[in-house]
Design a protein around this motif. Structure first.
Motif, short mmCIF file in Angstrom:
data_model
loop_
_atom_site.label_atom_id
_atom_site.label_comp_id
_atom_site.label_asym_id
_atom_site.label_seq_id
_atom_site.Cartn_x
_atom_site.Cartn_y
_atom_site.Cartn_z
N VAL A 23 6.73 22.77 37.44
CA VAL A 23 7.01 21.73 38.45
C VAL A 23 6.33 20.44 38.02
O VAL A 23 5.15 20.44 37.70
CB VAL A 23 6.49 22.16 39.83
N GLU A 24 7.08 19.39 38.04
CA GLU A 24 6.50 18.12 37.65
C GLU A 24 5.72 17.55 38.83
O GLU A 24 6.26 17.37 39.92
CB GLU A 24 7.61 17.14 37.23
N MET A 25 4.44 17.33 38.62
CA MET A 25 3.60 16.83 39.71
C MET A 25 3.39 15.34 39.55
O MET A 25 3.43 14.81 38.45
CB MET A 25 2.23 17.52 39.68
N GLU A 26 3.19 14.67 40.68
CA GLU A 26 2.85 13.25 40.58
C GLU A 26 1.82 12.92 41.66
O GLU A 26 1.68 13.61 42.66
CB GLU A 26 4.09 12.37 40.74
N GLN A 27 1.10 11.84 41.41
CA GLN A 27 0.07 11.43 42.36
C GLN A 27 0.69 10.61 43.47
O GLN A 27 1.44 9.68 43.23
CB GLN A 27 -0.99 10.59 41.64
N VAL A 28 0.36 11.01 44.71
CA VAL A 28 0.86 10.26 45.86
C VAL A 28 -0.34 9.66 46.58
O VAL A 28 -1.30 10.35 46.88
CB VAL A 28 1.63 11.19 46.82
N ALA A 29 -0.27 8.35 46.83
CA ALA A 29 -1.39 7.69 47.50
C ALA A 29 -1.39 8.08 48.97
O ALA A 29 -0.35 8.20 49.60
CB ALA A 29 -1.25 6.18 47.37
N LEU A 30 -2.59 8.33 49.50
CA LEU A 30 -2.69 8.72 50.90
C LEU A 30 -2.97 7.53 51.80
O LEU A 30 -3.11 7.69 53.00
CB LEU A 30 -3.78 9.78 51.06
N TYR A 31 -3.12 6.36 51.22
CA TYR A 31 -3.28 5.16 52.05
C TYR A 31 -2.02 4.33 51.93
O TYR A 31 -1.39 4.28 50.87
CB TYR A 31 -4.50 4.35 51.59
N GLU A 32 -1.68 3.69 53.03
CA GLU A 32 -0.42 2.98 53.06
C GLU A 32 -0.59 1.58 52.46
O GLU A 32 -1.49 0.85 52.86
CB GLU A 32 0.02 2.85 54.52
N GLN A 227 -1.25 -5.58 61.84
CA GLN A 227 -2.25 -4.58 61.44
C GLN A 227 -3.31 -4.41 62.53
O GLN A 227 -3.87 -3.34 62.73
CB GLN A 227 -2.93 -5.01 60.14
N TYR A 231 -3.78 -0.72 63.82
CA TYR A 231 -4.93 0.05 63.35
C TYR A 231 -6.24 -0.27 64.07
O TYR A 231 -7.19 0.48 64.00
CB TYR A 231 -5.15 -0.18 61.86
#
Lengths: 484, 308
Positions: A23-32, A227, A231
């Motif tokens: 499975v090709e993995m990729e980094q996903v940012a957890l901040y928007e 924002q 937030y």
């Protein structure tokens, strides 16, 4: 025994049919990542309401600071001298309860109209909305409307772009400094502050607060915008607790609008199986928080009704009835009752409950303000001092009375004492204490009693301070007399 | 850091702080990104209850993450500059005591010209200056009222300072001396020496010379003891001796009370009294201003008397 035999049971090893594909993995940012929103210019009746509230609140904020009352600033919170001038009142730190009630009234007021009308405060009168609106006006004036702004931001830096951006920020900063200046003007007399401008001779704290408040205005209205609502604002989040199915919300009528789609003019869209929504996305473009109202009620929605104005304009143009996006309630939308019956559903337990508490707190505060005596007396008995005996054999305690005149006239006060038989103030009891307008004086008072009336322990006595020239200004304070 | 008996605690604190910071940094970095199969979005956290109840991932904005980093960098900067790590004193050598001294020195320097002005005047002149009296009153309200009362009328065992009756003398020099060096007054106990009846007799003699109601028979009997024993300090006529602080017994002023019971108590058990010395603590200027204020309490004239 072979490896493939287990307790005599033959085991057949089956090789896996095929290895699972890597499975090709990729980094996903957890901040928007922040996406800049370019709200499109909108006109309409709800926008007119907002313009009205922006002007009304800002006329108050920038204007009232300059008004005078009794030869002083009408609204001035003098923190250094701990005196708070509010119209005809002079409040002292002891009156802090009035600030508490004011905050209570504001909070309960928000509760009431949020449960009735949803996020009306957010959409029309909140400073964050108001200043963002003003900043957007300036932005539109200099950079143009949404498409022009998007184009300008995408374009590489040029003399033209630099000139526009610099002008905009300069205008924003000037406006922000004026805002900070006005804010500080409620704590330091604004006329003194103005007089200090030519020489820039502000105090260090005044300089700090003008710049800090100005920076907050510039940052929040120029850069942070939605924002802050999404937030930072706690009220935005807990308002949902005041919502119910009868609360006014801004909603897209999916029943009427869907399926969406573009169409040619003059055709019968119903025959083509289309709803009233022409999918022009103007409602999305005008949204200051960047949501699509057609996805339903969302926590980001500040209830500004820009999408209503935008959609009504479009409906007028294509010749459909207005109100595809409109103020409605959840129940009305699901045909619980006709929309015009919304008013009949206002009187519900939640609203009545909030309303009653609001009414109670408001009446108590009003009554208390009406009956307020503009005089404060603090009785301070000498700490750790016991009784003393005078040469005449009387028992004596000494007190200091802090007499604070919360009136804007000078008064002469007399001090009386009571609570024990024959208790008296040493020396001239008719001695008058003169206290200037909104000033305080400390009177040193010795109280004497015959020994038989102040036996073992502490006795309750009282002091009464009364203005000679205005007998209704009178305060009674309890104190303790330590006997032998 | 003298309170820490061993150097271990400094290392202990420093280790906790440094490890915590490093841990926070690691946590922040590790939680900023997640590895997922290509194309999959991080829209749910993966927490699941009751089969279909999922927790949505509502991500914070990226600028918020930078605020987290900012707090860590702030902490590092702070620990470099200030003594937060115990083992490191901080590059700007800040201490609470140092800051206090700095602020006090600054204030002292600010006030010095004012104090110098009053130091050049004598106590009587100081007592007549409204400005000096206001300063003196504030000093009195801070340091003296615990014993002498806010109105300076004293209490049982603590002298009244407003009546111009003095134990050790009321001249400006004597007042300065009293405040500077303090006073210790002592009267021995005579209960055992005189006996119960003897004490009563002496007490009645004291009442007699004080001009109060007394028992003539007892007073006559007590006179002998008074003349031989008490007179050593109070003088044969009972007028006292300011050199040793022995009170005048013939006036209306009583330090502990002038009733027969109280006088008997005083003679039987003796009295011991003490006023602390203020010179070291307050310095000459404040003592000078206080002396002016105290002198003024019993020498009010003109403006001062009217204001009272």
């Amino acid at each position: 025994m072979s490896k493939n035999e287990f307790k005599g049971i033959p085991i057949k090893v089956v090789p896996p049919a095929s290895e699972p594909a890597e499975v090709e993995m990729e980094q996903v940012a957890l901040y928007e990542t922040h996406k800049k929103i370019y709200p499109r210019w909108v006109t309409g009746r709800f926008n007119n309401w907002r313009i009205f509230f922006v002007i009304a609140t800002q006329l108050f904020f920038y204007g009232v600071a300059w008004l005078q009352w009794n030869d002083r600033q009408m609204l001035l919170f003098d923190l250094v001298n701990r005196k708070f001038f509010v119209f005809g009142f002079v409040f002292l730190p002891q009156d802090f309860i009035y600030l508490t009630s004011l905050l209570l009234i504001s909070a309960l007021g928000l509760f009431v109209w949020t449960s009735v009308g949803g996020r009306l405060w957010c959409g029309y009168a909140c400073p964050q909305t108001v200043y963002t609106e003003i900043f957007l006006w300036m932005e539109k004036w200099i950079e143009g409307d949404r498409p022009a702004r998007i184009k300008l931001d995408k374009a590489p830096m040029s003399a033209h772009k630099f000139r526009l951006k610099a002008t905009k920020h300069l205008l924003w900063i000037l406006f922000s400094i004026w805002t900070g200046f006005t804010f500080v003007g409620y704590f330091t007399p604004i006329r003194d502050l103005l007089a200090a401008v030519p020489t820039l001779s502000f105090g260090p704290w005044e300089t700090f607060w003008v710049l800090f408040y100005g920076f907050a205005t510039y940052g929040n209205a120029g850069w942070m915008r939605e924002q802050v609502c999404k937030y930072m604002c706690p009220y935005a989040r807990f308002q949902s607790a005041m919502f119910d199915a009868d609360t006014l919300i801004i909603s897209y009528d999916a029943e009427r609008g869907d399926p969406r789609g573009s169409r040619r003019s003059g055709t019968d869209h119903k025959a083509e199986g289309l709803g009233d929504c022409i999918d022009c996305t103007i409602c999305v473009q005008v949204c200051p928080v960047g949501i699509d109202i057609r996805d339903g009620l969302q926590y980001e929605c500040i209830g500004c009704a820009a999408c209503i104005d935008a959609c009504d304009g479009v409906m007028d143009k294509v010749g459909y009835p207005r109100g595809l996006i409109r103020y409605t309630t959840e129940k009305a939308l699901s045909h619980g009752y006709p929309e015009k019956d919304f008013v009949k559903h206002i009187a519900r337990p939640r609203v009545i409950g909030y309303g009653l508490i609001l009414l109670t707190v408001t009446s108590i505060m009003a009554a208390s303000l009406y009956m307020r005596v503009p005089l404060k007396v603090n009785v301070m008995r000498d700490r750790n001092a016991l009784v003393r005996e005078t040469d005449e054999g009387l028992l004596e305690n000494s007190y200091r009375l802090n007499i604070q005149n919360a009136d804007e006239k000078q008064h002469r006060y007399v001090i009386r004492v009571g609570g024990l038989p024959d208790v008296k103030i040493e020396g001239d009891t008719r001695r008058e204490i003169v206290v200037g307008p909104a000033e305080a004086e400390v009177a040193s008072v010795r109280v004497q009693v015959e020994p038989q009336h102040a036996t073992r322990g502490s006795k309750k006595i009282w002091f009464e301070v009364q203005a000679v020239d205005a007998p209704s200004i009178s305060v009674k304070e309890k104190a303790a007399f330590i006997g032998r | 850091m003298e309170d820490f008996s061993s150097g271990f605690w400094g290392i202990y604190i420093a280790a906790i702080v440094v490890i915590s910071l490093a841990g926070l940094l690691y946590l922040l970095r590790s939680q900023s990104v997640v590895k997922l199969p290509k194309g999959q979005k991080a829209d749910v956290t993966g927490h699941k209850w009751d089969d279909d109840l999922e927790e949505y991932n509502n991500p914070l904005p990226r600028w918020w993450m930078w605020l987290f980093y900012l707090t860590i960098f702030f902490a590092i900067g702070y620990l470099v500059l200030y003594p937060g790590l115990v083992v490191w004193k901080g590059s700007n050598n800040w201490t609470a005591a140092g800051q206090f001294k700095q602020e006090r020195d600054k204030k002292d320097a600010e006030i010095k010209p004012l104090y110098d002005k009053f130091m050049q005047q004598d106590v009587v002149a100081v007592s007549k200056s409204t400005e000096a009296r206001e300063i003196g009153q504030r000093l009195f309200m801070t340091y003296c009222i615990q014993c002498h009362g806010s109105d300076a009328h004293g209490a049982k065992g603590f002298p009244n300072l407003t009546d111009d009756d003095w134990l050790y003398g009321g001249s400006p020099e004597k007042i300065v001396e009293t405040i500077s060096n303090g006073r210790g007054g002592q009267m021995p106990a005579f209960g055992a020496q005189f006996g119960e009846e003897g004490v009563k007799d002496v007490a009645n003699h004291v009442l007699k010379i004080a001009g109060k109601k007394f028992d003539a028979e007892r007073a006559t009997r007590g006179e002998a003891n008074f003349k031989t024993v008490c007179a050593a300090c109070h003088g044969p006529d009972g007028k006292g001796n300011q050199a040793i602080g022995a009170p005048n017994l013939t006036d209306k002023t009583w330090l502990y009370g002038g009733s027969e019971t109280t006088i008997i108590e005083t003679i039987t058990n003796g009295r011991k009294n003490y006023m602390p010395a203020w010179k070291e603590f307050l310095g000459d200027a404040k003592v000078h201003l206080l002396a002016g204020y105290v002198y003024g309490l019993s020498h009010q004239e003109g403006e001062a008397a009217k204001a009272k």
